[in-house]
Design an enzyme around this catalytic site. Structure first.
Site, PDB file in Angstrom:
ATOM      1  N   CYS A  86       0.848  -1.192   0.000  1.00 48.30           N
ATOM      2  CA  CYS A  86       0.000   0.000   0.000  1.00 48.30           C
ATOM      3  C   CYS A  86       0.887   1.248   0.000  1.00 48.30           C
ATOM      4  O   CYS A  86       1.947   1.274   0.607  1.00 48.30           O
ATOM      5  CB  CYS A  86      -0.936   0.098   1.194  1.00 48.30           C
ATOM      6  SG  CYS A  86      -2.075  -1.274   1.337  1.00 48.30           S
ATOM      7  N   LYS A 114       6.328  -4.057  -4.053  1.00 44.32           N
ATOM      8  CA  LYS A 114       7.767  -3.838  -3.977  1.00 44.32           C
ATOM      9  C   LYS A 114       8.269  -3.871  -2.538  1.00 44.32           C
ATOM     10  O   LYS A 114       9.330  -4.387  -2.253  1.00 44.32           O
ATOM     11  CB  LYS A 114       8.085  -2.479  -4.622  1.00 44.32           C
ATOM     12  CG  LYS A 114       9.559  -2.139  -4.649  1.00 44.32           C
ATOM     13  CD  LYS A 114      10.277  -2.959  -5.677  1.00 44.32           C
ATOM     14  CE  LYS A 114      11.762  -2.702  -5.732  1.00 44.32           C
ATOM     15  NZ  LYS A 114      12.473  -3.806  -6.370  1.00 44.32           N
ATOM     16  N   LYS A 159      13.188 -14.880 -10.130  1.00 41.02           N
ATOM     17  CA  LYS A 159      12.894 -13.853 -11.144  1.00 41.02           C
ATOM     18  C   LYS A 159      11.842 -14.367 -12.113  1.00 41.02           C
ATOM     19  O   LYS A 159      10.887 -13.685 -12.429  1.00 41.02           O
ATOM     20  CB  LYS A 159      14.146 -13.462 -11.943  1.00 41.02           C
ATOM     21  CG  LYS A 159      15.179 -12.601 -11.285  1.00 41.02           C
ATOM     22  CD  LYS A 159      14.763 -11.203 -10.932  1.00 41.02           C
ATOM     23  CE  LYS A 159      14.072 -11.141  -9.613  1.00 41.02           C
ATOM     24  NZ  LYS A 159      14.794 -10.891  -8.422  1.00 41.02           N
ATOM     25  N   GLU A 185      17.948 -17.362  -7.367  1.00 37.75           N
ATOM     26  CA  GLU A 185      17.545 -16.023  -7.795  1.00 37.75           C
ATOM     27  C   GLU A 185      16.957 -16.055  -9.216  1.00 37.75           C
ATOM     28  O   GLU A 185      15.955 -15.392  -9.495  1.00 37.75           O
ATOM     29  CB  GLU A 185      18.758 -15.074  -7.695  1.00 37.75           C
ATOM     30  CG  GLU A 185      18.545 -13.668  -8.188  1.00 37.75           C
ATOM     31  CD  GLU A 185      17.464 -12.884  -7.444  1.00 37.75           C
ATOM     32  OE1 GLU A 185      16.933 -13.368  -6.436  1.00 37.75           O
ATOM     33  OE2 GLU A 185      17.128 -11.790  -7.915  1.00 37.75           O
ATOM     34  N   ARG A 244       3.977  -0.292  -4.880  1.00 39.44           N
ATOM     35  CA  ARG A 244       3.754  -0.694  -3.493  1.00 39.44           C
ATOM     36  C   ARG A 244       2.466  -1.503  -3.336  1.00 39.44           C
ATOM     37  O   ARG A 244       2.214  -2.096  -2.287  1.00 39.44           O
ATOM     38  CB  ARG A 244       3.664   0.541  -2.596  1.00 39.44           C
ATOM     39  CG  ARG A 244       4.912   1.385  -2.577  1.00 39.44           C
ATOM     40  CD  ARG A 244       4.731   2.520  -1.608  1.00 39.44           C
ATOM     41  NE  ARG A 244       4.644   2.031  -0.253  1.00 39.44           N
ATOM     42  CZ  ARG A 244       5.677   1.834   0.549  1.00 39.44           C
ATOM     43  NH1 ARG A 244       6.886   2.115   0.132  1.00 39.44           N
ATOM     44  NH2 ARG A 244       5.511   1.379   1.763  1.00 39.44           N
ATOM     45  N   ASN A 280      -1.798   2.375   5.670  1.00 39.72           N
ATOM     46  CA  ASN A 280      -0.917   1.307   5.210  1.00 39.72           C
ATOM     47  C   ASN A 280      -0.475   0.543   6.453  1.00 39.72           C
ATOM     48  O   ASN A 280       0.147   1.116   7.341  1.00 39.72           O
ATOM     49  CB  ASN A 280       0.292   1.917   4.486  1.00 39.72           C
ATOM     50  CG  ASN A 280       1.389   0.909   4.215  1.00 39.72           C
ATOM     51  OD1 ASN A 280       1.127  -0.283   4.113  1.00 39.72           O
ATOM     52  ND2 ASN A 280       2.618   1.393   4.095  1.00 39.72           N
ATOM     53  N   GLY A 281      -0.820  -0.728   6.529  1.00 47.21           N
ATOM     54  CA  GLY A 281      -0.452  -1.522   7.703  1.00 47.21           C
ATOM     55  C   GLY A 281      -1.578  -2.475   8.048  1.00 47.21           C
ATOM     56  O   GLY A 281      -2.471  -2.714   7.229  1.00 47.21           O
ATOM     57  N   HIS A 327      18.211 -36.196  -5.841  1.00 43.87           N
ATOM     58  CA  HIS A 327      17.495 -36.579  -4.625  1.00 43.87           C
ATOM     59  C   HIS A 327      16.001 -36.254  -4.714  1.00 43.87           C
ATOM     60  O   HIS A 327      15.321 -36.196  -3.690  1.00 43.87           O
ATOM     61  CB  HIS A 327      18.121 -35.885  -3.411  1.00 43.87           C
ATOM     62  CG  HIS A 327      19.548 -36.284  -3.205  1.00 43.87           C
ATOM     63  ND1 HIS A 327      19.902 -37.536  -2.734  1.00 43.87           N
ATOM     64  CD2 HIS A 327      20.712 -35.625  -3.450  1.00 43.87           C
ATOM     65  CE1 HIS A 327      21.228 -37.611  -2.672  1.00 43.87           C
ATOM     66  NE2 HIS A 327      21.739 -36.473  -3.118  1.00 43.87           N
ATOM     67  N   TRP A 381      -2.711  -2.827  -1.584  1.00 45.13           N
ATOM     68  CA  TRP A 381      -2.312  -4.230  -1.715  1.00 45.13           C
ATOM     69  C   TRP A 381      -3.119  -4.944  -0.642  1.00 45.13           C
ATOM     70  O   TRP A 381      -2.858  -4.775   0.551  1.00 45.13           O
ATOM     71  CB  TRP A 381      -0.817  -4.381  -1.464  1.00 45.13           C
ATOM     72  CG  TRP A 381      -0.289  -5.756  -1.702  1.00 45.13           C
ATOM     73  CD1 TRP A 381       0.153  -6.262  -2.887  1.00 45.13           C
ATOM     74  CD2 TRP A 381      -0.132  -6.797  -0.733  1.00 45.13           C
ATOM     75  NE1 TRP A 381       0.576  -7.564  -2.703  1.00 45.13           N
ATOM     76  CE2 TRP A 381       0.402  -7.918  -1.400  1.00 45.13           C
ATOM     77  CE3 TRP A 381      -0.406  -6.903   0.631  1.00 45.13           C
ATOM     78  CZ2 TRP A 381       0.681  -9.123  -0.753  1.00 45.13           C
ATOM     79  CZ3 TRP A 381      -0.139  -8.106   1.279  1.00 45.13           C
ATOM     80  CH2 TRP A 381       0.408  -9.200   0.583  1.00 45.13           C
ATOM     81  N   GLU A 384       8.251 -14.893 -10.421  1.00 36.91           N
ATOM     82  CA  GLU A 384       7.495 -13.732  -9.962  1.00 36.91           C
ATOM     83  C   GLU A 384       6.974 -12.862 -11.098  1.00 36.91           C
ATOM     84  O   GLU A 384       5.936 -12.215 -10.941  1.00 36.91           O
ATOM     85  CB  GLU A 384       8.268 -12.903  -8.929  1.00 36.91           C
ATOM     86  CG  GLU A 384       9.462 -12.142  -9.423  1.00 36.91           C
ATOM     87  CD  GLU A 384      10.155 -11.357  -8.307  1.00 36.91           C
ATOM     88  OE1 GLU A 384       9.485 -10.863  -7.394  1.00 36.91           O
ATOM     89  OE2 GLU A 384      11.392 -11.239  -8.367  1.00 36.91           O
TER      90      GLU A 384
HETATM   91  O1  M6R Z   1      13.333  -4.525   0.120  1.00 40.50           O
HETATM   92  P1  M6R Z   1      13.878  -5.883   0.481  1.00 40.50           P
HETATM   93  O2  M6R Z   1      15.175  -6.163  -0.158  1.00 40.50           O
HETATM   94  O3  M6R Z   1      13.904  -6.106   1.958  1.00 40.50           O
HETATM   95  O4  M6R Z   1      12.815  -6.880  -0.131  1.00 40.50           O
HETATM   96  C1  M6R Z   1      12.912  -8.253   0.059  1.00 40.50           C
HETATM   97  C2  M6R Z   1      11.998  -9.001  -0.872  1.00 40.50           C
HETATM   98  O5  M6R Z   1      10.663  -8.625  -0.653  1.00 40.50           O
HETATM   99  C3  M6R Z   1      12.340  -8.757  -2.341  1.00 40.50           C
HETATM  100  O6  M6R Z   1      13.666  -9.063  -2.623  1.00 40.50           O
HETATM  101  C4  M6R Z   1      11.420  -9.613  -3.237  1.00 40.50           C
HETATM  102  O7  M6R Z   1      11.704 -10.970  -3.076  1.00 40.50           O
HETATM  103  C5  M6R Z   1      11.560  -9.197  -4.710  1.00 40.50           C
HETATM  104  N1  M6R Z   1      10.279  -9.160  -5.329  1.00 40.50           N
HETATM  105  C6  M6R Z   1      12.413 -10.122  -5.504  1.00 40.50           C
HETATM  106  O8  M6R Z   1      12.532  -9.740  -6.825  1.00 40.50           O
END
Ligand code: M6R
Length: 597
Positions: free
Chosen positions: A2, A592, A474, A470, A27, A98-99, A493, A72, A477
Site C-alpha cells: 500500500c 515492492k 525472477k 535467484e 507498493r 498502510n499496515g 534426490h 495491496w 514472480e
Molecule cells: O526490500 P527488500 O530487499 O527487503 O525486499 C525483500 C523481498 O521482498 C524482495 O527481494 C522480493 O523478493 C523481490 N520481489 C524479488 O525480486
C-alpha cells in the site's frame, strides 16, 4: 504494501496525488482512491490499476487538501468498497492507511454496539470510525486518542472537513514528510515527493505529525514534541523515469554497470577497502545474516564470501524465521541485514530482535533514510538508485558487491591479506556486465523458444547455487511460470523425477573446482531428454554438446561469477514475461515493499 500520499498547500492537488499514486503503484496495485477537501470532502475509489481511478476523475473532484491510497489487499478482497480512503459515517473524516490493525475485530464489535455502520471488510475502516468517536473538535487529539487503542501497524493520514490540516502517524509502516514552499506532502515513500521538493523529514515509529500549508510539527504519540531535522534527498526525478525503456525492470537491468560502480565508489583505495562500519573485529566470532526474497539470496552468496575470505562461521536466515526462533545471538556476533527498501517488516523485526540481544548490527540498504537504514548501528548504502520494478535486479548486484566489500574489509581489519587480483577484477566487472548486455539478442532468441514452458529447473553449485535460486525467483514472480532453484547435485534426490523432454533445466556451469561435477549433472538431465540451457564462461566442448542453448558470459575469477551469471537470468525472465504480455513491473499479488508480516 500500500502507498499513501497526502497534500496540503496553495495548489490544486488532484493531479499531484494521482501522479504520486502512479509513482508508488509498485507498493500495491489492486485498487486505489482519493479524497479531496473543497469545503466538504469528495471521494472517488476504483478497483484495479490507478489508471482506472484516473479515467474516472472529473472536474468536480478538486481541492487544496487531499489524501490518496493505492492498495495491496490484506483484509478483504480487492474491490471498490474495500479500497481507501475510508470515511466516517457522516462523511466528515477520511483516512488512508498502510499496515494492519491487529485488534480490528474487537474494536469493530464495540463500535457496532455503539451504532457505527461498517461498509467494508477491511481492518482499516475501524480507524475512520474510531477517530470519529474520539473527535471533539480537534483532529490531532482524536487521532492520538484513537491510536492509543490500536494494536498493529500503521502509516496513516487523516483529514477532517472542518480543519485545514492533515494529521499523519506511523508505527511500523514508513511515512515521510515533504517540506515544500507553501505546500507540504506526506507519503509512504520519497519517490512521489521529489517532484515537488527534495526536503524531507522521516517520521519514526509512534510519532504523529500535523501539517498545514506552511508548517509541520512532529510529536511522540505519548505527547512529547520531537525536533526532527530536515534532510535533503540526493537523487533526481529523472532516476524514476523509464527513459525510453518499456519497463522499469528492463531499464534497471541495463543500469547495473553504473549502479555497481556507484556501490564501489569511495570504498576501494589503492587496494585497501574503506568502509564506515562499526565492527569490533578483534572480538568478532560469527556473522549472522538475515533478509527476505532476493536479499536473502544475496545473503547466501555472502556466506560463501565470508567463510572463504575471512574463514569465519556465517549463518544465514530468512528474517521471517529468525524473528520467531531462539537464535542464540551472542555479544561477539555481527548481525547483518540486507534490504533494498529498508522497510521490509520481517527484516526490520529481525534487526530489532538482534539489537535487543546486544550484538553489533550492520545494514546493506539501498533506500537512504529508510527505517532499517536509520535503525542499524552502521552500514553500507548501496547507491543503486531507485529500484521501481517489483522484481529486484540492480539491488541484488549491488548487494553482492557490498557484501564482498564487507568480507574483504573484515579480513583486512583482522590483519589478513586480500588477494589484489580479486579487488582489481571486481572493478572490471561493470564493463563485463556491459558485454553481456550487448548480447541481449541471443537471450531473446532463447526466451522465444521457452515462453510457453510450464516449469523450469535452475541448477548451480557453490556460489552459483544462490544464483540458481535467484534466477528461478525472477522467472516465477514476473512470468508466473513455476520454477525451482536447486544445488545441481541435489537434483538426483528428487527433482530429477520432474525431468522430461518438455522441461528446461537452466544450468549455471562456470569454470572452477566443481565444473566437472556440474557437467555430470548436465549429463544426467540429458540422459532423461531434459532441455539443457547453459550459462557458462567455459569453452569446454562437453558443455556445448550437452546444451540445447548456451549463453556465454565473460571469464572472471571463480568468486566473482555470480556478478555475471545472474545477468542473463534476469534478462531471460524479463523477456519471457514480456513476450507473454505480462505486466512485468507490477506482477500480480506482489508489492515492492513488503511492510506487513
Ligand atoms: O526490500 P527488500 O530487499 O527487503 O525486499 C525483500 C523481498 O521482498 C524482495 O527481494 C522480493 O523478493 C523481490 N520481489 C524479488 O525480486
Amino acid at each position: 504494501m500500500c502507498g499513501i500520499i497526502g497534500y496540503i498547500g496553495s495548489n490544486e492537488c488532484t493531479g499531484f496525488l494521482i501522479d504520486g499514486l502512479k509513482k508508488m503503484e509498485y507498493r500495491g496495485y489492486d485498487s486505489s482512491g482519493i479524497c479531496v477537501k473543497n469545503g466538504s470532502l469528495t471521494i472517488l475509489k476504483r478497483e484495479g490499476k490507478i489508471s482506472e481511478l484516473e479515467k474516472s476523475m472529473n472536474s468536480s473532484i478538486k481541492g487544496n487538501i487531499g489524501i490518496a491510497h493505492t492498495r495491496w489487499a490484506t483484509h478483504g478482497e480487492p474491490n471498490e468498497k474495500n479500497s481507501h480512503p475510508h470515511m466516517s459515517t457522516d462523511g466528515k473524516i477520511a483516512i488512508v492507511h498502510n499496515g494492519i490493525i491487529e485488534n480490528y475485530n474487537s474494536i469493530k464489535e464495540l463500535l457496532i454496539e455503539e451504532g457505527y455502520k461498517f461498509v467494508s471488510e477491511t481492518d482499516s475502516e475501524v480507524l475512520a470510525h474510531l477517530i470519529d468517536k474520539c473527535y471533539n473538535g480537534d483532529l490531532e487529539d482524536a487521532v492520538t486518542k484513537a491510536l492509543d487503542n490500536v494494536e498493529g501497524t500503521f502509516g496513516l493520514a487523516v483529514i477532517h472537513e472542518d480543519e485545514k490540516k492533515i494529521v499523519a502517524a506511523r508505527r511500523g509502516s514508513p511515512l515521510i514528510l515533504g517540506v515544500g514552499e507553501n505546500e507540504m506532502i506526506i507519503a509512504s515513500d520519497a519517490v512521489p515527493i521529489v517532484s515537488l521538493t527534495k526536503k524531507v523529514v522521516y517520521l519514526d515509529d509512534n510519532e504523529i505529525a500535523v501539517i498545514d500549508e506552511n508548517s509541520y510539527k512532529v510529536k511522540r504519540l505519548t505527547g512529547e514534541s520531537v525536533d526532527r531535522e530536515v534532510q535533503e534527498i540526493k537523487w533526481n526525478i529523472g532516476e524514476i523515469e523509464k527513459k525510453g525503456y518499456k519497463h522499469f525492470m528492463h531499464k534497471e537491468i541495463h543500469e547495473q554497470p553504473t549502479a555497481m560502480e556507484n556501490t564501489i565508489r569511495g570504498h576501494i583505495n589503492e587496494g585497501k577497502i574503506k568502509l564506515s562500519v562499526d565492527i569490533d573485529v578483534e572480538k568478532l566470532e560469527r556473522v549472522v545474516i538475515s533478509a527476505c526474497g532476493t536479499s536473502w539470496h544475496s545473503a547466501l552468496i555472502a556466506k560463501y564470501y565470508i567463510e572463504d575470505i575471512v574463514d569465519m562461521p556465517v549463518e544465514v536466515d530468512y528474517a521471517s524465521e529468525f524473528r520467531y526462533r531462539n537464535t542464540n545471538l551472542r555479544e561477539n556476533d555481527l548481525f547483518v541485514v540486507i534490504t533494498q527498501s529498508g522497510e521490509t517488516a520481517d527484516t526490520l523485526a529481525a534487526l530489532r530482535k538482534a539489537k535487543s540481544s546486544g550484538c553489533k548490527t550492520i545494514g546493506l540498504v539501498n533506500v537512504v533514510g529508510s527505517t532499517i537504514a536509520r535503525e542499524v548501528d552502521s552500514g553500507i548504502y548501496l547507491h543503486a538508485g531507485p529500484e521501481i520494478g517489483v522484481a529486484s535486479t540492480k539491488a541484488f548486484l549491488c548487494q553482492i558487491t557490498g557484501l564482498l566489500l564487507l568480507a574483504l574489509y573484515i579480513n583486512q581489519e583482522k590483519g589478513g591479506t586480500n588477494d589484489p587480483k580479486l579487488i582489481e577484477e571486481l572493478e572490471q566487472i561493470p564493463s563485463k556486465i556491459d558485454e553481456i548486455l550487448k548480447h541481449e539478442k541471443d537471450i531473446i532468441k532463447i526466451a522465444e523458444k521457452l515462453t510457453y514452458c510450464r516449469n523450469f529447473l535452475y541448477l548451480g553449485r557453490g556460489l552459483n547455487f544462490p544464483v540458481a535460486l535467484e534466477g528461478a525467483l525472477k522467472l516465477k514472480e514476473i512470468s508466473y511460470i513455476h520454477a525451482e532453484g536447486y544445488p545441481a547435485a541435489e537434483m538426483k534426490h528428487g527433482p530429477i523425477a520432474l525431468i522430461d523432454n518438455e522441461m528446461p533445466v537452466v544450468f549455471i556451469a562456470t569454470e572452477g573446482k566443481i565444473l566437472d561435477k556440474v557437467i555430470s549433472n548436465m549429463e544426467e538431465v540429458k540422459a532423461r531428454k531434459g532441455r539443457v540451457i547453459t550459462i557458462t564462461d567455459s569453452r569446454d566442448n562437453k558443455v556445448k554438446k550437452l546444451s540445447e542453448d548456451i549463453l556465454y558470459i565473460p571469464k572472471t575469477l571463480e568468486n566473482l561469477t555470480p556478478f555475471l551469471s545472474s545477468i542473463p537470468l534476469q534478462l531471460l525472465a524479463y523477456h519471457i514475461a514480456d513476450m507473454k504480455g505480462l505486466n512485468v513491473d507490477k506482477p500480480r499479488n506482489l508489492a515492492k515493499s513488503v511492510t506487513v508480516e
